[in-house]
Write a protein that holds these residues in place. Structure first.
Motif, PDB file in Angstrom:
ATOM      1  N   THR A 192       1.745   7.751  -4.265  1.00 43.96           N
ATOM      2  CA  THR A 192       2.927   8.201  -3.579  1.00 43.96           C
ATOM      3  C   THR A 192       3.963   8.565  -4.818  1.00 43.96           C
ATOM      4  O   THR A 192       4.544   9.336  -5.202  1.00 43.96           O
ATOM      5  CB  THR A 192       3.720   9.011  -2.883  1.00 43.96           C
ATOM      6  OG1 THR A 192       4.266   8.169  -2.598  1.00 43.96           O
ATOM      7  CG2 THR A 192       2.275   8.990  -1.485  1.00 43.96           C
ATOM      8  N   THR A 193       3.891   7.405  -5.204  1.00 41.31           N
ATOM      9  CA  THR A 193       4.954   7.147  -6.426  1.00 41.31           C
ATOM     10  C   THR A 193       3.840   6.681  -8.129  1.00 41.31           C
ATOM     11  O   THR A 193       3.369   5.324  -7.735  1.00 41.31           O
ATOM     12  CB  THR A 193       6.098   5.894  -6.357  1.00 41.31           C
ATOM     13  OG1 THR A 193       5.641   5.037  -5.286  1.00 41.31           O
ATOM     14  CG2 THR A 193       7.116   7.153  -5.707  1.00 41.31           C
TER      15      THR A 193
ATOM     16  N   ILE B 240       6.119  17.602  -4.858  1.00 40.32           N
ATOM     17  CA  ILE B 240       5.583  15.951  -4.781  1.00 40.32           C
ATOM     18  C   ILE B 240       3.928  16.067  -3.906  1.00 40.32           C
ATOM     19  O   ILE B 240       3.195  15.414  -4.440  1.00 40.32           O
ATOM     20  CB  ILE B 240       6.171  15.967  -3.981  1.00 40.32           C
ATOM     21  CG1 ILE B 240       8.011  15.559  -5.097  1.00 40.32           C
ATOM     22  CG2 ILE B 240       6.039  14.169  -3.068  1.00 40.32           C
ATOM     23  CD1 ILE B 240       9.222  15.333  -3.992  1.00 40.32           C
TER      24      ILE B 240
ATOM     25  N   HIS C 194       7.925  10.235  -8.413  1.00 38.19           N
ATOM     26  CA  HIS C 194       6.871  10.767  -7.738  1.00 38.19           C
ATOM     27  C   HIS C 194       5.578  11.199  -8.398  1.00 38.19           C
ATOM     28  O   HIS C 194       6.114  12.068  -9.367  1.00 38.19           O
ATOM     29  CB  HIS C 194       7.388  12.468  -6.531  1.00 38.19           C
ATOM     30  CG  HIS C 194       7.963  11.480  -5.406  1.00 38.19           C
ATOM     31  ND1 HIS C 194       7.159  10.918  -5.110  1.00 38.19           N
ATOM     32  CD2 HIS C 194       9.248  11.856  -4.913  1.00 38.19           C
ATOM     33  CE1 HIS C 194       8.308  10.740  -3.923  1.00 38.19           C
ATOM     34  NE2 HIS C 194       9.735  11.524  -4.227  1.00 38.19           N
TER      35      HIS C 194
END
Lengths: 245, 245
Positions: free
Chosen positions: B139-140, B100, B42
């Motif tokens: 998101t990653t 995250i 993440h």
């Protein structure tokens, strides 16, 4: 039959429950070479269903399944296996759920949580049905065993859930026999044969069956009992404690 | 590596998503006798996880898993199997999820939906990892293959999800070989042997292996190729189209 009032099971406002996820156990009752399935009728509706339930907010999903099974059958410590999630977005039917709630004397609003999308987590259990104490809760008018051939029409996708449970049970049969503890510690090939035929719902040839069973490597042959007529008594077998390579 | 912006995957308000249920696919990459697992990091957190995602309100659970797999790997039409629900009531970790979300530039309130209880539906897939086009979403920060031995520490219960997926894969191996299409239409016993050893992660005795495979009744032996040295070329096998009694 017992009738019990479990406040967690008649809770139209859904306080303390996980919304949108239900547990539906397919409870197979096995006794004297018959396989049956436990079905409930929702009070005053004529609607038949699996004996499902909801998950409490502070309860593991597996524990919810155990609680529901124990509540319905009086049994704990039986083999209970999660087998599939039924997740079609439109699998719930608000009209059916409204009818069920009306049967319980509750008139839901159109945006009631139980009318929305619901994911069902399917479990199956295999129990000796002579040992069960079937219990009605306030939401169910009957709770009975049915053979596969005589199942009533079921709500939503409950028939599909049963078919999938049965397919899983059948495909795992070799590994599950030990876990289910359906046979005594020692048994004859004929007893094993009858058990397979009952659960698979079809005849199996004697010679093929024996060859297949022995080739699986899960059986151990035990000396014949000394009966004085040793040549007539069948071999006894037991399951090996773990599978060989 | 591609970077794609999928508005469904960066949606801190969770509009149009099923709340409380996630899909976590364990993607096994198989190539030249190596088994690897796809793991994402993440963005800006150093936190590693399965490449999971959420379910849209009008999307079947299985379709969500397919979409997430395709989004990450570029692959559709691969074998993807639901295998277990992870339902411990306290399996989510709000601190981890906050970290995250902060890494994505979003500061959640304490009652944010993603910090509450989450049920995870586990899937596994087995793909040829040379055919994948790995894709980063916003998101990653990374999306990489790891061998089992070199997995980084993972968030929540993701390590347990992998172990359970691997156990399921191993126990279903005989039935799955056909579905996974991991072998050519015809293959030698030695090729089958190597495949089993790779996925099971251990050596298997040659003689026992061949005996066990033949006893399963799923293989059909095909005539040796006419090479002029027939006595030296190995037998070829194919899978029977359906299992016999």
């Amino acid at each position: 039959m017992l009738r019990q009032s479990d406040p967690r099971e008649i809770n139209p406002q859904g306080e303390g429950l996980v919304k949108g996820v239900a547990v539906d156990p397919v409870i197979f009752g096995f006794h004297e070479n018959q396989l049956k399935i436990l079905i409930v009728e929702h009070t005053d509706t004529g609607l038949y269903a699996l004996p499902g339930g909801y998950i409490q907010e502070t309860e593991d999903v597996d524990d919810a399944a155990k609680r529901i099974l124990a509540m319905r059958t009086g049994l704990s410590d039986v083999y209970l296996q999660q087998f599939h999630v039924f997740g079609k977005y439109n699998r719930n039917n608000p009209d059916v759920i409204k009818t069920i709630l009306l049967g319980q004397g509750f008139q839901p609003t159109d945006d009631h949580w139980s009318l929305k999308r619901f994911i069902s987590i399917g479990y199956y259990a295999l129990v000796d049905y002579t040992k069960t104490k079937l219990t009605l809760d306030p939401t169910t008018g009957s709770c009975e065993w049915y053979t596969l051939e005589n199942l009533p029409p079921l709500i939503l996708d409950h028939r599909i859930i049963i078919e999938k449970a049965l397919a899983t049970l059948r495909s795992n049969l070799d590994q599950l026999l030990i876990a289910f503890n359906l046979l005594p510690a020692m048994f004859t090939m004929a007893e094993l044969h009858t058990l397979y035929e009952t659960i698979l719902g079809k005849k199996l040839l004697n010679t093929n069956f024996q060859r297949k069973m022995l080739s699986l490597g899960i059986l151990e042959r035990i000396e014949k009992k000394k009966t004085g007529k040793a040549h007539k008594s069948p071999y006894l077998y037991s399951f090996r404690s773990s599978e060989p390579e």
